[in-house]
Design a protein around this motif. Structure first.
Motif, PDB file in Angstrom:
ATOM      1  N   ALA A 179       0.625  -1.367   0.167  1.00  0.00           N
ATOM      2  CA  ALA A 179      -0.137  -0.253  -0.010  1.00  0.00           C
ATOM      3  C   ALA A 179       0.980   1.328   0.151  1.00  0.00           C
ATOM      4  O   ALA A 179       1.269   2.155  -0.680  1.00  0.00           O
ATOM      5  N   PHE A 180       2.051   1.244   1.065  1.00  0.00           N
ATOM      6  CA  PHE A 180       3.115   2.342   1.152  1.00  0.00           C
ATOM      7  C   PHE A 180       3.883   2.552  -0.798  1.00  0.00           C
ATOM      8  O   PHE A 180       3.852   3.021  -0.778  1.00  0.00           O
ATOM      9  N   GLN A 181       4.169   1.589  -0.348  1.00  0.00           N
ATOM     10  CA  GLN A 181       4.557   2.058  -2.978  1.00  0.00           C
ATOM     11  C   GLN A 181       4.073   2.437  -3.400  1.00  0.00           C
ATOM     12  O   GLN A 181       3.716   3.047  -4.457  1.00  0.00           O
ATOM     13  N   GLU A 182       2.208   2.166  -3.445  1.00  0.00           N
ATOM     14  CA  GLU A 182       1.201   2.608  -4.438  1.00  0.00           C
ATOM     15  C   GLU A 182       1.028   3.765  -4.168  1.00  0.00           C
ATOM     16  O   GLU A 182       1.290   4.800  -4.705  1.00  0.00           O
ATOM     17  N   ALA A 183       1.356   3.920  -2.725  1.00  0.00           N
ATOM     18  CA  ALA A 183       0.978   5.863  -2.605  1.00  0.00           C
ATOM     19  C   ALA A 183       2.246   6.382  -3.074  1.00  0.00           C
ATOM     20  O   ALA A 183       2.070   7.945  -3.457  1.00  0.00           O
ATOM     21  N   VAL A 184       3.533   5.987  -2.744  1.00  0.00           N
ATOM     22  CA  VAL A 184       4.733   6.715  -2.941  1.00  0.00           C
ATOM     23  C   VAL A 184       4.309   6.746  -4.917  1.00  0.00           C
ATOM     24  O   VAL A 184       4.488   7.352  -5.959  1.00  0.00           O
ATOM     25  N   ARG A 185       4.065   5.685  -5.155  1.00  0.00           N
ATOM     26  CA  ARG A 185       3.959   5.494  -6.641  1.00  0.00           C
ATOM     27  C   ARG A 185       2.761   7.054  -7.870  1.00  0.00           C
ATOM     28  O   ARG A 185       3.861   7.750  -8.237  1.00  0.00           O
ATOM     29  N   ALA A 186       1.660   7.368  -6.361  1.00  0.00           N
ATOM     30  CA  ALA A 186       0.731   7.560  -6.905  1.00  0.00           C
ATOM     31  C   ALA A 186       1.448   9.368  -6.481  1.00  0.00           C
ATOM     32  O   ALA A 186       0.570  10.623  -7.279  1.00  0.00           O
ATOM     33  N   ASP A 187       2.088   9.329  -5.764  1.00  0.00           N
ATOM     34  CA  ASP A 187       2.155  10.636  -5.561  1.00  0.00           C
ATOM     35  C   ASP A 187       4.168  10.489  -4.840  1.00  0.00           C
ATOM     36  O   ASP A 187       4.036  10.733  -3.816  1.00  0.00           O
ATOM     37  N   PRO A 188       5.321  11.361  -5.384  1.00  0.00           N
ATOM     38  CA  PRO A 188       5.950  10.630  -5.819  1.00  0.00           C
ATOM     39  C   PRO A 188       6.964  11.516  -4.187  1.00  0.00           C
ATOM     40  O   PRO A 188       7.270  11.812  -4.179  1.00  0.00           O
ATOM     41  N   THR A 189       5.643  12.943  -3.799  1.00  0.00           N
ATOM     42  CA  THR A 189       6.260  13.746  -2.893  1.00  0.00           C
ATOM     43  C   THR A 189       5.313  14.205  -1.352  1.00  0.00           C
ATOM     44  O   THR A 189       5.593  14.095  -1.021  1.00  0.00           O
ATOM     45  N   ASN A 190       4.979  12.496  -1.341  1.00  0.00           N
ATOM     46  CA  ASN A 190       4.363  12.149  -0.072  1.00  0.00           C
ATOM     47  C   ASN A 190       5.225  11.466   0.512  1.00  0.00           C
ATOM     48  O   ASN A 190       5.249  10.420   0.426  1.00  0.00           O
ATOM     49  N   ALA A 191       5.956  12.665   1.525  1.00  0.00           N
ATOM     50  CA  ALA A 191       6.972  11.488   2.428  1.00  0.00           C
ATOM     51  C   ALA A 191       6.717  11.464   4.179  1.00  0.00           C
ATOM     52  O   ALA A 191       6.485  10.598   3.818  1.00  0.00           O
ATOM     53  N   ASP A 192       4.766  11.496   4.125  1.00  0.00           N
ATOM     54  CA  ASP A 192       4.049  10.502   4.733  1.00  0.00           C
ATOM     55  C   ASP A 192       4.249   8.807   4.526  1.00  0.00           C
ATOM     56  O   ASP A 192       4.879   7.925   4.931  1.00  0.00           O
ATOM     57  N   ALA A 193       3.862   8.037   2.771  1.00  0.00           N
ATOM     58  CA  ALA A 193       4.255   7.660   2.736  1.00  0.00           C
ATOM     59  C   ALA A 193       5.725   6.855   2.163  1.00  0.00           C
ATOM     60  O   ALA A 193       5.944   5.191   2.786  1.00  0.00           O
ATOM     61  N   LYS A 194       6.434   7.616   2.003  1.00  0.00           N
ATOM     62  CA  LYS A 194       7.625   7.032   1.927  1.00  0.00           C
ATOM     63  C   LYS A 194       8.718   6.918   3.129  1.00  0.00           C
ATOM     64  O   LYS A 194       8.858   6.110   3.179  1.00  0.00           O
ATOM     65  N   PHE A 195       8.296   7.610   3.631  1.00  0.00           N
ATOM     66  CA  PHE A 195       8.907   7.306   5.677  1.00  0.00           C
ATOM     67  C   PHE A 195       8.215   5.754   6.156  1.00  0.00           C
ATOM     68  O   PHE A 195       8.984   5.113   6.596  1.00  0.00           O
ATOM     69  N   ASN A 196       7.320   5.984   5.951  1.00  0.00           N
ATOM     70  CA  ASN A 196       5.869   4.618   6.164  1.00  0.00           C
ATOM     71  C   ASN A 196       6.844   3.563   5.778  1.00  0.00           C
ATOM     72  O   ASN A 196       6.402   2.304   6.597  1.00  0.00           O
ATOM     73  N   LEU A 197       6.657   3.139   4.073  1.00  0.00           N
ATOM     74  CA  LEU A 197       7.067   2.683   3.488  1.00  0.00           C
ATOM     75  C   LEU A 197       9.132   1.884   4.060  1.00  0.00           C
ATOM     76  O   LEU A 197       9.409   0.354   4.353  1.00  0.00           O
ATOM     77  N   GLU A 198      10.045   2.891   4.293  1.00  0.00           N
ATOM     78  CA  GLU A 198      10.773   2.919   5.078  1.00  0.00           C
ATOM     79  C   GLU A 198      10.435   2.262   6.203  1.00  0.00           C
ATOM     80  O   GLU A 198      12.006   0.799   6.498  1.00  0.00           O
ATOM     81  N   LEU A 199       9.744   2.665   6.989  1.00  0.00           N
ATOM     82  CA  LEU A 199       9.183   1.701   8.671  1.00  0.00           C
ATOM     83  C   LEU A 199       8.937   0.451   8.213  1.00  0.00           C
ATOM     84  O   LEU A 199       9.735  -0.580   8.822  1.00  0.00           O
ATOM     85  N   VAL A 200       8.196   0.460   7.426  1.00  0.00           N
ATOM     86  CA  VAL A 200       8.239  -1.280   6.597  1.00  0.00           C
ATOM     87  C   VAL A 200       9.167  -2.297   6.361  1.00  0.00           C
ATOM     88  O   VAL A 200       9.350  -3.122   6.653  1.00  0.00           O
ATOM     89  N   PHE A 201      10.042  -1.348   5.558  1.00  0.00           N
ATOM     90  CA  PHE A 201      10.593  -2.295   5.299  1.00  0.00           C
ATOM     91  C   PHE A 201      11.991  -3.202   6.889  1.00  0.00           C
ATOM     92  O   PHE A 201      12.665  -3.917   6.535  1.00  0.00           O
ATOM     93  N   GLY A 202      12.136  -1.632   7.744  1.00  0.00           N
ATOM     94  CA  GLY A 202      13.350  -1.958   8.883  1.00  0.00           C
ATOM     95  C   GLY A 202      12.229  -3.267   9.217  1.00  0.00           C
ATOM     96  O   GLY A 202      12.744  -4.195  10.193  1.00  0.00           O
ATOM     97  N   VAL A 203      10.893  -2.869   9.677  1.00  0.00           N
ATOM     98  CA  VAL A 203       9.968  -4.087  10.087  1.00  0.00           C
ATOM     99  C   VAL A 203      10.551  -5.435  10.037  1.00  0.00           C
ATOM    100  O   VAL A 203      10.723  -6.609  10.359  1.00  0.00           O
ATOM    101  N   GLN A 204       9.929  -5.366   8.280  1.00  0.00           N
ATOM    102  CA  GLN A 204      10.619  -6.726   7.199  1.00  0.00           C
ATOM    103  C   GLN A 204      11.818  -7.463   7.892  1.00  0.00           C
ATOM    104  O   GLN A 204      12.043  -8.920   8.535  1.00  0.00           O
ATOM    105  N   GLN A 205      12.765  -6.665   7.750  1.00  0.00           N
ATOM    106  CA  GLN A 205      14.353  -7.276   8.593  1.00  0.00           C
ATOM    107  C   GLN A 205      14.363  -8.033   9.584  1.00  0.00           C
ATOM    108  O   GLN A 205      14.791  -9.271  10.173  1.00  0.00           O
TER     109      GLN A 205
END
Length: 110
Positions: A56-82
């Motif tokens: 969902a966060f990847q889709e959010a970033v694709r739809a609006d690359p300026t969405n800083a919240d989506a980018k932050f949350n996507l990085e958070l998810v990557f950390g959680v996955q690790q």
């Protein structure tokens, strides 16, 4: 709580599909947050919910690359996955510590 999240996701998903740009991005971000919250509420479904949040966060970033919240949350998810799969971070010897933007020198980029 999980049932309410499921209903909210079911209602928001078609809105996200039909929307474009910033609106699609914001709705996708909300969907991602619901999935991410679900991952903390249901241990059995946690890994799948984190994966769905990331999508969902990847889709959010694709739809609006300026969405800083989506980018932050996507990085958070990557950390959680690790953490969930036990993958050590870059340069991590398995002894703990921290990796990521907070340990990068100022001006070193994204």
């Amino acid at each position: 709580m999980l049932e309410l999240h499921g209903r909210a996701i079911a209602l928001l998903t078609p809105i996200a599909r039909e929307a474009e740009g910033e609106r699609r991005s914001r709705v996708s971000t909300v969907i991602g947050l619901l999935y991410l919250t679900d991952s903390t509420l249901d241990e059995a479904a946690g890994t799948r919910a984190v994966q769905q949040a990331g999508e969902a966060f990847q889709e959010a970033v694709r739809a609006d690359p300026t969405n800083a919240d989506a980018k932050f949350n996507l990085e958070l998810v990557f950390g959680v996955q690790q953490i969930r799969v036990g993958t050590p971070g870059e340069g991590d010897d398995g002894g703990g510590g921290s990796t990521g933007a907070s340990v990068k020198p100022t001006g070193s980029g994204y």
